[in-house]
Write a protein that holds these residues in place. Structure first.
Motif, mmCIF file in Angstrom:
data_model
loop_
_atom_site.group_PDB
_atom_site.id
_atom_site.type_symbol
_atom_site.label_atom_id
_atom_site.label_comp_id
_atom_site.label_asym_id
_atom_site.label_seq_id
_atom_site.Cartn_x
_atom_site.Cartn_y
_atom_site.Cartn_z
ATOM 1 N N SER A 265 0.843 -1.195 0.000
ATOM 2 C CA SER A 265 0.000 0.000 0.000
ATOM 3 C C SER A 265 0.883 1.252 0.000
ATOM 4 N N ASN A 266 0.257 2.413 -0.109
ATOM 5 C CA ASN A 266 0.994 3.674 -0.179
ATOM 6 C C ASN A 266 1.452 4.096 1.217
ATOM 7 N N PRO A 267 2.756 4.279 1.450
ATOM 8 C CA PRO A 267 3.227 4.656 2.780
ATOM 9 C C PRO A 267 2.796 6.071 3.173
ATOM 10 N N GLN A 268 2.715 6.294 4.456
ATOM 11 C CA GLN A 268 2.483 7.638 4.978
ATOM 12 C C GLN A 268 3.738 8.480 4.832
ATOM 13 N N VAL A 269 4.884 7.896 5.213
ATOM 14 C CA VAL A 269 6.170 8.583 5.137
ATOM 15 C C VAL A 269 7.278 7.542 5.135
ATOM 16 N N ILE A 270 8.405 7.898 4.550
ATOM 17 C CA ILE A 270 9.570 7.016 4.509
ATOM 18 C C ILE A 270 10.776 7.790 5.042
ATOM 19 N N PHE A 271 11.480 7.178 6.022
ATOM 20 C CA PHE A 271 12.700 7.780 6.562
ATOM 21 C C PHE A 271 13.893 6.964 6.074
ATOM 22 N N GLU A 272 14.775 7.608 5.328
ATOM 23 C CA GLU A 272 15.974 6.931 4.829
ATOM 24 C C GLU A 272 17.204 7.524 5.521
ATOM 25 N N TYR A 273 17.864 6.708 6.343
ATOM 26 C CA TYR A 273 19.029 7.153 7.108
ATOM 27 C C TYR A 273 20.319 6.606 6.499
ATOM 28 N N THR A 274 21.363 7.413 6.518
ATOM 29 C CA THR A 274 22.720 6.902 6.359
ATOM 30 C C THR A 274 23.520 7.371 7.567
ATOM 31 N N PHE A 275 24.446 6.516 8.002
ATOM 32 C CA PHE A 275 25.195 6.789 9.224
ATOM 33 C C PHE A 275 26.694 6.742 8.953
ATOM 34 N N THR A 276 27.447 7.289 9.874
ATOM 35 C CA THR A 276 28.905 7.229 9.770
ATOM 36 C C THR A 276 29.455 5.966 10.423
ATOM 37 N N THR A 277 28.642 5.287 11.233
ATOM 38 C CA THR A 277 29.144 4.166 12.026
ATOM 39 C C THR A 277 28.483 2.828 11.720
ATOM 40 N N GLN A 278 27.448 2.820 10.887
ATOM 41 C CA GLN A 278 26.734 1.569 10.607
ATOM 42 C C GLN A 278 26.057 1.645 9.248
ATOM 43 N N ALA A 279 25.482 0.541 8.839
ATOM 44 C CA ALA A 279 24.844 0.471 7.529
ATOM 45 C C ALA A 279 23.610 1.361 7.460
ATOM 46 N N ALA A 280 23.259 1.742 6.247
ATOM 47 C CA ALA A 280 22.070 2.574 6.033
ATOM 48 C C ALA A 280 20.817 1.826 6.465
ATOM 49 N N LYS A 281 19.762 2.587 6.762
ATOM 50 C CA LYS A 281 18.536 1.986 7.267
ATOM 51 C C LYS A 281 17.343 2.782 6.749
ATOM 52 N N THR A 282 16.284 2.064 6.374
ATOM 53 C CA THR A 282 15.047 2.704 5.924
ATOM 54 C C THR A 282 13.897 2.266 6.822
ATOM 55 N N ILE A 283 13.144 3.243 7.318
ATOM 56 C CA ILE A 283 11.957 2.984 8.134
ATOM 57 C C ILE A 283 10.746 3.471 7.343
ATOM 58 N N THR A 284 9.849 2.553 7.021
ATOM 59 C CA THR A 284 8.663 2.895 6.248
ATOM 60 C C THR A 284 7.439 2.857 7.155
ATOM 61 N N ILE A 285 6.660 3.937 7.119
ATOM 62 C CA ILE A 285 5.495 4.065 7.984
ATOM 63 C C ILE A 285 4.226 3.984 7.133
#
Length: 344
Positions: A265-285
């Motif tokens: 379904s269509n997400p409300q919002v998507i948070f795409e993180y990149t970090f200096t100390t760990q792998a990138a991460k995406t949180i989909t709401i």
């Protein structure tokens, strides 16, 4: 003759003494001190191992790595719930107290059950075993827990002073209950970039890039947008952690079809993180059906809404197939739009 009598008397006295000693050892509880089960060196512990005697259940370890606790099984590894670990280490374990040893009538049953279904718990410092005990099931009154300490003659009923209940749940081997509830939990300076995407309002989507003290706001076309630096810095500070509901995964995860319907379904919002100390991460709401957050009066016949409770959402982390519940109170202040940051 006198020699034979002396020998007989000596043997008789010896037999009586041996019998007395054995009887005392079998029936005395003096050898089991009230704090025998208590952990007296909690701060030294760097590893906790839960090993069920039932071979059908998985083992689980909690381990402190670089000052961060992780939980792992044979196939999975996740950041651990530090609060739950501290509750076990610094509240429950130091206060374990022997209420009483198990009575003779129940000794065989309790011992057998711990042997078959109990959990061996090992507390270690740098892989050196410090404290070990076996945790069984609750007592019939459910105000104590059956436990066995290696080398003792029988299991005991164990309590924590001032706590009414049993302690078995503190030694569970369900990895989901030991996982950290934080989908994101880092220091703010570890965030290299954060992209916030609104699929239904792409013009309000934005990305924040951070390089040491330099913070830049851009739209999704990679154009720099003049913005209030304090607001951007405050948003990054708020975004360094993002928590879901604690506990077991939601029941929706029992149906792959239901999960698929949500994730397609269509997400409300998507948070795409990149970090200096760990792998990138995406949180989909994803939005949750509004009826799940409404309450109707039992007296109403026409379906009139009585109260509207807080909104709740489905949250999915990249790399994790499970859907988790997230409260509006956690998400609300993070739903900033590009227009909220623009300099007038």
């Amino acid at each position: 003759m006198q020699k034979r009598i002396l020998i007989a008397v000596t043997l008789l006295v010896s037999a009586i003494l041996i019998t007395f000693v054995l009887w005392r050892n079998l029936n005395s509880t003096a050898a089991i001190s009230h704090d025998l089960f208590a952990l007296k060196s909690s701060k030294k512990i760097t590893k906790i191992t839960f090993s069920p005697n039932n071979t059908k259940l998985p083992y689980l370890t909690l381990e402190k790595v670089n000052d961060h606790w992780i939980v792992r099984t044979e196939t999975q590894t996740f950041p651990a719930d530090t609060h739950a670990i501290h509750e076990l280490l610094y509240w429950a374990m130091p206060q374990l107290q022997v209420k009483c040893p198990v009575a003779d009538a129940a000794k065989e049953i309790v011992t057998k059950d711990i042997a078959l279904n109990g959990t061996k718990v090992i507390f270690s410092q740098d892989n050196q075993e410090i404290h070990t005990l076996y945790v069984g099931f609750p007592t019939p009154t459910q105000d104590a827990t059956y436990m066995y300490f290696p080398g003792t003659e029988r299991p005991c009923e164990i309590t924590v002073p001032g706590f009414v209940g049993y302690l078995t749940p503190y030694f569970n081997t369900n990895i989901q209950l030991w996982r950290s509830m934080f989908m994101v939990d880092v220091a703010v300076n570890e965030i290299k970039s954060l992209k916030v995407i609104y699929p239904n309002q792409p013009q309000e989507s934005f990305q924040i890039l951070q390089d040491h003290q330099n913070i830049v706001l851009k739209n999704l076309n990679n154009q720099i947008i003049p913005a209030n630096q304090s607001l951007i810095a405050g948003y990054l500070e708020l975004s360094k952690s993002l928590a879901r509901e604690a506990g077991e995964p939601a029941g929706i995860n029992n149906s792959s079809l239901a999960v698929k319907q949500i994730t397609q379904s269509n997400p409300q919002v998507i948070f795409e993180y990149t970090f200096t100390t760990q792998a990138a991460k995406t949180i989909t709401i994803y939005p949750m059906d509004v009826t799940a957050g409404e309450t109707y009066s039992m007296e109403e016949k026409d379906g009139k809404l009585k109260t509207k409770e807080t909104n709740i959402y489905w949250a999915k982390e990249s790399g994790d197939p499970l859907l988790w519940v997230m409260q509006d109170i956690v998400l609300h202040n993070r739903l900033k739009k590009l227009s909220d940051f623009k300099t007038p």
